[in-house]
Design an enzyme around this catalytic site. Structure first.
Site, PDB file in Angstrom:
ATOM      1  N   HIS A  71      74.985  89.500 -16.064  1.00 50.82           N
ATOM      2  CA  HIS A  71      75.206  90.666 -15.202  1.00 50.82           C
ATOM      3  C   HIS A  71      75.451  91.962 -15.960  1.00 50.82           C
ATOM      4  O   HIS A  71      75.290  93.047 -15.400  1.00 50.82           O
ATOM      5  CB  HIS A  71      76.363  90.394 -14.228  1.00 50.82           C
ATOM      6  CG  HIS A  71      77.729  90.495 -14.835  1.00 50.82           C
ATOM      7  ND1 HIS A  71      78.337  89.443 -15.489  1.00 50.82           N
ATOM      8  CD2 HIS A  71      78.614  91.520 -14.886  1.00 50.82           C
ATOM      9  CE1 HIS A  71      79.532  89.819 -15.903  1.00 50.82           C
ATOM     10  NE2 HIS A  71      79.731  91.073 -15.554  1.00 50.82           N
ATOM     11  N   GLU A  75      73.284  96.813 -18.601  1.00 50.91           N
ATOM     12  CA  GLU A  75      74.178  97.965 -18.691  1.00 50.91           C
ATOM     13  C   GLU A  75      74.737  98.164 -20.092  1.00 50.91           C
ATOM     14  O   GLU A  75      74.878  99.293 -20.557  1.00 50.91           O
ATOM     15  CB  GLU A  75      75.331  97.791 -17.700  1.00 50.91           C
ATOM     16  CG  GLU A  75      76.254  98.990 -17.631  1.00 50.91           C
ATOM     17  CD  GLU A  75      77.330  98.802 -16.586  1.00 50.91           C
ATOM     18  OE1 GLU A  75      78.331  99.518 -16.658  1.00 50.91           O
ATOM     19  OE2 GLU A  75      77.162  97.934 -15.720  1.00 50.91           O
ATOM     20  N   ASP A  76      75.052  97.069 -20.788  1.00 55.05           N
ATOM     21  CA  ASP A  76      75.791  97.183 -22.045  1.00 55.05           C
ATOM     22  C   ASP A  76      74.991  96.811 -23.287  1.00 55.05           C
ATOM     23  O   ASP A  76      75.545  96.800 -24.383  1.00 55.05           O
ATOM     24  CB  ASP A  76      77.052  96.304 -21.979  1.00 55.05           C
ATOM     25  CG  ASP A  76      78.051  96.822 -20.953  1.00 55.05           C
ATOM     26  OD1 ASP A  76      78.056  98.038 -20.708  1.00 55.05           O
ATOM     27  OD2 ASP A  76      78.808  96.011 -20.391  1.00 55.05           O
TER      28      ASP A  76
END
Length: 752
Positions: A71, A75-76
């Site tokens: 998840h 994003e990271d």
């Protein structure tokens, strides 16, 4: 949890390819997050595993577990959604993309190592965070798995929140209490709800949390002894009746204890005079290969036994009148089912009893996830799951239409979360609405055409105004016209006609479809009305349109007319312009209406250029209000007198050297006197009705004078104390609604 245990925890019957999918997702996440650490000092992969473990406890299928492991990779890390599509499949990529939610430009305050935004007020959600929440829920779409992954992500972040700075902990915890715990409640996931609430309270109200935890521990032994006696008594009675059930003391949680103490204004000891017992009735053993009808028959027999247990409880102990709730026959809006009753135990104290079947208990703990299960070897979902998804979709069908972050958060709190009212239609159907809902909200919930043609309403057979706040159990009948449309006044927040985001967006949609020229005329009328009654002069519409990214003034007015842009938003912008450019501090100030998401900050109310700590007072001759251009006048004995820039006394002064440049500081927690002029046709009770409207806004009247004009017309001058322009607007709107009042506006200095 180790990877092998995570794979073993997948639902029974999960095919081998899906088990391998989870293993591949773990390997991919480990590779992408290699070297990344959380604020706690632990490897980032531990967070991904923790989120997957939480969801495995909900018995979710392999795709959701794999997405939970992945998840944060988009994003990271450098991973893209396209990479996930190639490496896995479109379903996994869509789930991860949905959880990612936000653009790279939006700062994430709930991630380790994220930039720390400017401090926020306790108990508030900033406009930036509000917009973040709006984007989050838009990205979630209608796939419940995305919501569940986000909730699990938030739950683990809350468990490890202690490693973040205090200000960040406060913000995230408050956001959790405001948004995510209520979302878990609406999804029916009780075990998420109580833990999020308790963890949120630990960081938003740590002193009270520790106090309650200590008090809970002190009397633990005595309470456990009494509850053991109660459980044994009920088990004996059930055994005599041949009913198999699990009997336990129902756990209480710190946040719910605190809320009950606050709501009932009682001490901790009084709350724990109420003991709680839970009886979970077993159904008959399932037969091999039974079909859906056989399962329903077993559940019906278990439900019948629930009512037998209820009779036993009332036979053993004396029931308390009015304390019985049958949520089996009439489930709660989040599909919760159970029997609730309260009885008087042998020691004279109250005992709460909950009675439900095993299936109901699983539903109460897991909510919507309880229905995500394999049936008869295929992947067909429980029909209850479809009902819940459809209900959730109908609750949030307004999401994409709301573009303002703070407004979106307000809509979430009113439409999606607690404090609901259950209203009956004339045919006896139940309509679930947010607390504060009006007959107009009810009408639009029934059907859009009913809402548009609504002209009146009856509650329990009596005519009521359209802004009447409905209460649970009332029967509502809508009076409609054959044709017509909604009133623009319905969208005026100050008049209280609409409480639900669903109805508000349907009304806006109606006006968007109207003729542009009509919207321009309506927008001009609305903006002129606001500017006139607040006496904000000198506004250039062309410049204002440019500042709102419109090509010309008519485009701005059309947006106001169709309610794409609120006239209040424009007024706030005008006020910000009036306050800007005077001092560096003034440029950082929020508009007067910004207190909607937080309390005002108590600081100096007026800044005098080049000085500090001087005595200031507001001049009574012109009564300046925050947002006005102001100037200071140095008096000989009373410090600095603050006047409006256009005050006649200032303009006529013969000693200009005594004038000082001034600007408004942040709004202090105090009031400012504002003189008003009211024109009305005289009648009995006129002054009383005006005073009542003012009092309803918790505003004080400092002076009042009334003079006859001509015929039956009267002129009134009233001085009221308000905190900001938002409160003043509400008072003006209230007075305008008083019958026979034809005009009300703020008095300019030097005029009457």
């Amino acid at each position: 949890m180790e990877l092998a245990k995570l794979v073993d925890s997948l639902p029974t019957g999960t095919p081998l390819p899906e088990r391998l999918l989870v293993e591949r997702a773990h390997e991919f996440a480990a590779r992408q997050h290699a070297g990344q650490m959380r604020a706690s000092g632990h490897p980032y992969l531990q967070h991904c595993m923790a989120v997957a473990e939480i969801l495995a406890g909900l018995n979710l299928p392999a795709a959701a577990i794999a997405a939970a492991l992945l998840h944060d990779v988009v994003e990271d890390t450098s991973t893209t959604v396209a990479d996930l599509q190639r490496e896995f499949n479109p379903e996994i990529a869509r789930l991860v993309d949905g959880v990612t939610q936000l653009t790279q430009q939006v700062a994430r305050v709930d991630k380790a190592g994220a930039p720390d935004p400017a401090p926020a007020l306790p108990g508030t959600i900033t406009a930036q965070r509000a917009d973040t929440i709006r984007k989050t829920f838009l990205a979630m779409g209608d796939d419940v798995r995305i919501m569940l992954i986000k909730l699990a992500d938030r739950l683990h972040n809350m468990r490890t929140l202690a490693h973040l700075p205090a200000a960040k902990r406060q913000r995230i915890a408050q956001e959790t209490l405001d948004i995510f715990a209520p979302l878990a409640n609406r999804l029916g996931i009780w075990q998420f709800k109580w833990e999020l609430e308790d963890l949120g309270m630990r960081h938003t109200n740590p002193a009270r949390y520790k106090e309650l935890a200590a008090a809970l521990q002190m009397g633990h032994g005595d309470r456990e002894r009494v509850m053991a006696e109660i459980v044994k008594r009920m088990e004996r009675e059930l055994q005599l009746q041949g009913i198999t059930a699990d009997v336990t003391g129902r756990p209480k949680h710190l946040y719910s204890i605190w809320r009950k103490m606050e709501r009932k204004e009682v001490t901790f000891e009084k709350v724990f005079d109420v003991r709680a017992l839970r009886v979970v009735v077993h159904s008959a053993a399932a037969e091999a290969g039974e079909d859906e009808k056989a399962h329903e028959r077993r559940e019906k027999l278990a439900i019948a036994n629930c009512y037998v247990v209820l009779g036993l409880a009332h036979q053993i102990w004396k029931p308390i009148p009015g304390e019985f709730d049958d949520y089996i026959a009439t489930p709660k809006d989040n599909f919760y089912r159970s029997l609730h009753t309260a009885v008087v135990y042998d020691d004279g104290k109250t005992l709460e009893v909950q009675i439900r079947t095993r299936e109901m208990d699983q539903n109460a703990n897991l909510g919507i996830a309880a229905h995500w299960r394999y049936k008869e070897g295929n992947r067909k979902l429980d029909k209850s799951f479809d009902q819940r998804v459809e209900w959730l979709r109908s609750m949030m069908d307004w999401r994409s239409a709301v573009t303002d972050g703070p407004e979106f958060v307000d809509a979430l709190k009113s439409d999606l979360f607690p404090d609901r009212v259950l209203i009956f239609t004339p045919r006896g159907d139940i309509i679930d609405l947010p607390a504060g809902a009006t007959p107009i909200d009810f009408a639009y919930h029934v059907h859009t055409s009913v809402g548009e043609r609504c002209r009146g309403s009856k509650v329990n057979g009596k005519l009521v105004p359209l802004n009447y706040a409905l209460h649970t159990g009332e029967r509502v009948e809508i009076l409609t016209a054959k044709r017509g449309g909604p009133s623009r006044d319905w969208l005026n927040i100050e008049l209280g006609y609409v409480a639900s985001a669903r109805a508000r967006e349907k009304i806006r949609t109606y006006f968007k479809l109207q003729d542009r020229d009509n919207n321009v005329v309506a927008g001009r009328r609305m903006l002129d009305h606001e500017l006139k009654r607040l006496n904000l002069a000198g506004v250039l519409l062309d410049e204002l349109a440019t500042e709102f990214n419109f090509e010309k003034a008519d485009d701005l007015l059309a947006a106001i007319g169709c309610h794409d842009l609120s006239s209040h938003t424009v007024i706030n912008h005008v006020v910000r312009q009036l306050r800007a450019g005077q001092t560096d501090e003034a440029r950082l100030l929020p508009p007067p209406d910004s207190t909607r998401h937080g309390a005002p900050v108590e600081t100096t109310e007026v800044s005098v250029l080049g000085t500090g700590g001087l005595l200031t007072r507001l001049a009574s001759c012109c009564s300046p209000l925050p947002g006005d251009d102001i100037v200071g006048y140095t008096t000989r004995t009373r410090g600095i007198s603050i006047h409006r820039g256009d005050c006649p006394n200032v303009l006529a002064t013969r000693e200009p050297e005594r004038l000082l440049a001034c600007s408004w500081g942040r709004e202090a927690a105090r009031s400012y006197p504002v003189p008003l002029r009211i024109v009305a046709f005289d009648r009995a009770g006129l002054m009383r009705d005006i005073a009542t409207r003012v009092a309803n806004e918790h505003v004080s009247i400092k002076a009042f004078d009334m003079q006859p004009d001509q015929g039956h017309v009267v002129l009134m001058q009233m001085t009221i104390d308000v905190s900001n322009l938002a409160q003043l607007r509400k008072v003006l709107s209230g007075i305008e609604q008083v019958p026979n009042v034809t005009e009300v506006h703020r008095i300019k200095p030097g005029k009457t």
